[in-house]
Design a protein around this motif. Structure first.
Motif, PDB file in Angstrom:
ATOM      1  N   UNK A 109      -3.131  52.020 100.806  1.00 57.23           N
ATOM      2  CA  UNK A 109      -3.825  51.994  99.508  1.00 57.23           C
ATOM      3  C   UNK A 109      -5.151  51.234  99.539  1.00 57.23           C
ATOM      4  N   UNK A 110      -5.953  51.472  98.508  1.00 57.81           N
ATOM      5  CA  UNK A 110      -7.200  50.733  98.291  1.00 57.81           C
ATOM      6  C   UNK A 110      -6.874  49.254  98.109  1.00 57.81           C
ATOM      7  N   UNK A 111      -7.696  48.378  98.693  1.00 56.04           N
ATOM      8  CA  UNK A 111      -7.411  46.939  98.607  1.00 56.04           C
ATOM      9  C   UNK A 111      -8.356  46.197  97.651  1.00 56.04           C
ATOM     10  N   UNK A 112      -8.986  46.872  96.709  1.00 54.88           N
ATOM     11  CA  UNK A 112      -9.874  46.165  95.777  1.00 54.88           C
ATOM     12  C   UNK A 112      -9.091  45.689  94.550  1.00 54.88           C
ATOM     13  N   UNK A 113      -9.640  44.630  93.903  1.00 54.95           N
ATOM     14  CA  UNK A 113      -9.066  44.070  92.666  1.00 54.95           C
ATOM     15  C   UNK A 113      -7.598  43.679  92.824  1.00 54.95           C
ATOM     16  N   UNK A 114      -7.250  43.156  93.996  1.00 56.95           N
ATOM     17  CA  UNK A 114      -5.852  42.804  94.266  1.00 56.95           C
ATOM     18  C   UNK A 114      -5.371  41.652  93.381  1.00 56.95           C
ATOM     19  N   UNK A 115      -6.251  40.676  93.124  1.00 57.63           N
ATOM     20  CA  UNK A 115      -5.815  39.471  92.400  1.00 57.63           C
ATOM     21  C   UNK A 115      -5.323  39.805  90.996  1.00 57.63           C
ATOM     22  N   UNK A 116      -5.728  40.951  90.471  1.00 60.48           N
ATOM     23  CA  UNK A 116      -5.369  41.313  89.099  1.00 60.48           C
ATOM     24  C   UNK A 116      -4.068  42.094  89.018  1.00 60.48           C
ATOM     25  N   UNK A 117      -3.460  42.440  90.171  1.00 63.97           N
ATOM     26  CA  UNK A 117      -2.380  43.420  90.060  1.00 63.97           C
ATOM     27  C   UNK A 117      -1.189  43.196  90.990  1.00 63.97           C
ATOM     28  N   UNK A 118      -0.804  41.924  91.175  1.00 61.62           N
ATOM     29  CA  UNK A 118       0.464  41.647  91.859  1.00 61.62           C
ATOM     30  C   UNK A 118       1.598  42.229  91.001  1.00 61.62           C
ATOM     31  N   UNK A 119       2.764  42.541  91.537  1.00 63.96           N
ATOM     32  CA  UNK A 119       3.164  42.436  92.937  1.00 63.96           C
ATOM     33  C   UNK A 119       2.687  43.643  93.758  1.00 63.96           C
ATOM     34  N   UNK A 120       2.840  43.524  95.079  1.00 62.05           N
ATOM     35  CA  UNK A 120       2.233  44.485  96.002  1.00 62.05           C
ATOM     36  C   UNK A 120       3.263  45.358  96.720  1.00 62.05           C
ATOM     37  N   UNK A 121       2.757  46.385  97.345  1.00 58.13           N
ATOM     38  CA  UNK A 121       3.470  47.465  98.033  1.00 58.13           C
ATOM     39  C   UNK A 121       4.048  48.430  96.994  1.00 58.13           C
ATOM     40  N   UNK A 122       4.424  49.625  97.445  1.00 58.84           N
ATOM     41  CA  UNK A 122       4.833  50.686  96.516  1.00 58.84           C
ATOM     42  C   UNK A 122       5.992  50.237  95.629  1.00 58.84           C
ATOM     43  N   UNK A 123       6.816  49.322  96.139  1.00 55.38           N
ATOM     44  CA  UNK A 123       8.002  48.912  95.386  1.00 55.38           C
ATOM     45  C   UNK A 123       7.889  47.489  94.850  1.00 55.38           C
TER      46      UNK A 123
END
Ligand code: HEC
Ligand code: HEC
Length: 449
Positions: free
Chosen positions: A399-413
């Motif tokens: 996946x795209x790795x931008x704006x990560x800090x705004x959208x935890x948690x991570x990975x498809x699940x």
């Protein structure tokens, strides 16, 4: 369980009040005309700009198109980089007493036939969206599949082995120009589709499915939704430690992202099978010369992402595709789209996030019998539910790795609660042995994206 959930909800609300205060002090920052206001997030502020100034927030993306009150923003909201954050879900549950349109049996609950008869039962039915922002995705096993599901061990009441229920995070409906494939399993991007075809088909399916429309949406509605989401560029603009992300020659934020060149395969293997450049991110190179320690840390993290050796083995979709049992790679081997970080070709990869060894007790575990005689256990069949091929079990897009800090948690699940947890996964999976300093630098860098 019920009490714990209420506690988490209350914490979410407190967190929101805390960050709300930060918002006002920076609300005036950023381009005024075609930008939405910035929003506070885990490490600073995130902001979306819209090409052509399409700031109309009244269009069909924001309006219910179906029968259950939901619209696209129900699961793709501006303040969480057009994705869905659990703190926001919890806040909505509290404020609406569980009546917000997100909380609909169809796919907000772990199963449409869950018990919704009491407040406690409803809280339990919506536990996966409340805790991890997970939405139920129902997909049939393809008719031509070279496997069958022989058992489902699941805490959810959806246990069908033909019409399978898996639980996935909404992907951000922004920065879409850089996509090589639409959805975690690429199911909206059959061969020959343009990005526009895929996004139109995605919007159609979202309206018929998530929004439970009784009649098909018009072309005008689909065109408007796709034009709106395609105009959006989202990135972190402010970091509490490092400051403004375009300071001292850095090129963070959505403005440079808008200018970033892209085409499918932009940094893929060349004709000789040689990998493209590992030098994928260069937004913060100028901060190597900064006197500010937090900026130096971000620059070091960017260099680690591009250069820290990773011994990649057993990744279906990569090692087998190249015929190389061991690849001496980096983070940027798979996350290879320049300054964006998604996989620059559509090929889905199995890095092990859906492996039985990574299962958390809240997710189903499928036992899959393959025609070649092998048996696989997985929490999500991934691409295999589209292709029908056993060899695609557990494969997802990079996946795209931008704006990560705004959208935890991570990975498809949503299995990684934080960026530290993401790195802990990579440490386990690839025996990385990242030092404390390397981990801190990488997290500092990922937070600025
Ligand atoms: C109930 C929640 C929900 C609603 C409502 C919803 N989505 Fe999504 N969206 C998701 C989930 C979950 C995924 C990822 C599913 C997967 O990959 O299997 C997703 C994926 C996407 C993607 C794919 C992005 C990528 O990187 O591939 C786009 C684009 C998108 N949604 C746009 C929309 C639009 C447009 C609407 C309204 C018409 C909409 N969504 C309504 C939950 C939702
Ligand atoms: C072998 C390929 C590969 C390598 C190497 C790799 N990644 Fe990933 N990465 C993926 C894939 C595939 C996913 C999606 C997996 C999923 O969601 O189940 C992913 C997901 C992520 C995510 C979550 C994004 C989201 O939206 O949830 C982050 C963050 C990330 N990777 C960072 C890194 C970092 C940092 C490194 C180096 C330490 C790295 N990756 C190395 C393939 C790779």
């Amino acid at each position: 369980m019920t009490q714990r959930m209420y506690l988490t909800c209350a914490l979410g609300a407190i967190l929101l009040i805390g960050t709300g205060a930060l918002l006002s002090s920076h609300a005036a920052a950023g381009p005024a005309n075609r930008g939405f206001k910035p929003f506070p997030d885990a490490s600073g502020e995130v902001q979306t700009l819209s090409v052509g100034g399409a700031l109309n927030q009244q269009g069909p993306f924001f309006q219910a198109q179906g029968t259950n009150g939901r619209s696209c923003v129900t699961c793709h909201s501006n303040r969480t980089a057009w994705a869905l954050a659990p703190w926001e879900v919890q806040q909505r549950y509290l404020q609406s007493a569980g009546t917000d349109p997100l909380f609909r049996p169809v796919d907000g609950a772990t199963c449409p036939n869950d018990d919704f008869s009491t407040p406690g039962a409803r809280l339990s039915a919506y536990r996966l969206v409340l805790s991890k922002g997970l939405i139920r995705i129902g997909l049939p096993v393809p008719a031509n599949a070279d496997f069958s599901i022989t058992a489902v061990d699941t805490p959810c009441s959806c246990a069908d082995t033909q019409n399978v229920s898996v639980y996935r995070r909404p992907l951000p409906a922004t920065n879409l120009r850089f996509l090589t494939t639409v959805m975690w399993d690429g199911r909206e991007s059959p061969a020959g589709n343009t990005l526009n075809d895929s996004l139109r088909s995605q919007a159609f399916d979202a309206i018929m499915g998530h929004e439970q429309a009784a009649t098909a949406p018009s072309n005008a509605v689909l065109d408007s939704i796709v034009a709106f989401e395609r105009s959006l560029y989202t990135a972190q603009v402010l970091d509490h430690a490092a400051g403004r992300l375009e300071a001292e020659g850095a090129r963070g934020g959505p403005e440079p992202l808008m200018q970033q060149p892209f085409f499918i395969g932009i940094n893929n293997l060349d004709a000789q099978g040689q990998p493209g450049t590992p030098d994928v991110f260069d937004l913060y190179r100028a901060w190597n010369h900064s006197n500010q320690p937090d900026r130096q840390s971000v620059a070091r993290g960017e260099a680690i992402f591009n250069t820290r050796p990773i011994t990649i083995s057993g990744v279906a979709g990569l090692n087998d595709a190249l015929g190389l049992p061991v690849i001496l790679g980096t983070c940027s081997t798979c996350h290879n789209t320049p300054n964006v970080g998604d996989h620059s070709v559509p090929g889905p990869l199995n890095i092990g996030t859906a492996a039985a060894s990574e299962r958390t007790p809240d997710l189903p575990l499928f036992t899959v019998q393959c025609k070649d005689g092998s048996t696989v256990q997985t929490t999500d069949l991934g691409r295999a539910l589209i292709s029908g091929r056993c060899s695609d079990i557990g494969k997802f897009k990079g996946p795209i790795l931008r704006a990560l800090a705004a959208r935890a948690p991570y990975f498809h699940n949503g299995s990684a609660a934080s960026l530290n947890d993401v790195l802990a996964f990579y440490n386990r999976r690839f025996n990385l042995n990242l030092s404390q300093q390397e981990t801190a630098d990488l997290v500092a860098f990922l937070n600025t994206l």
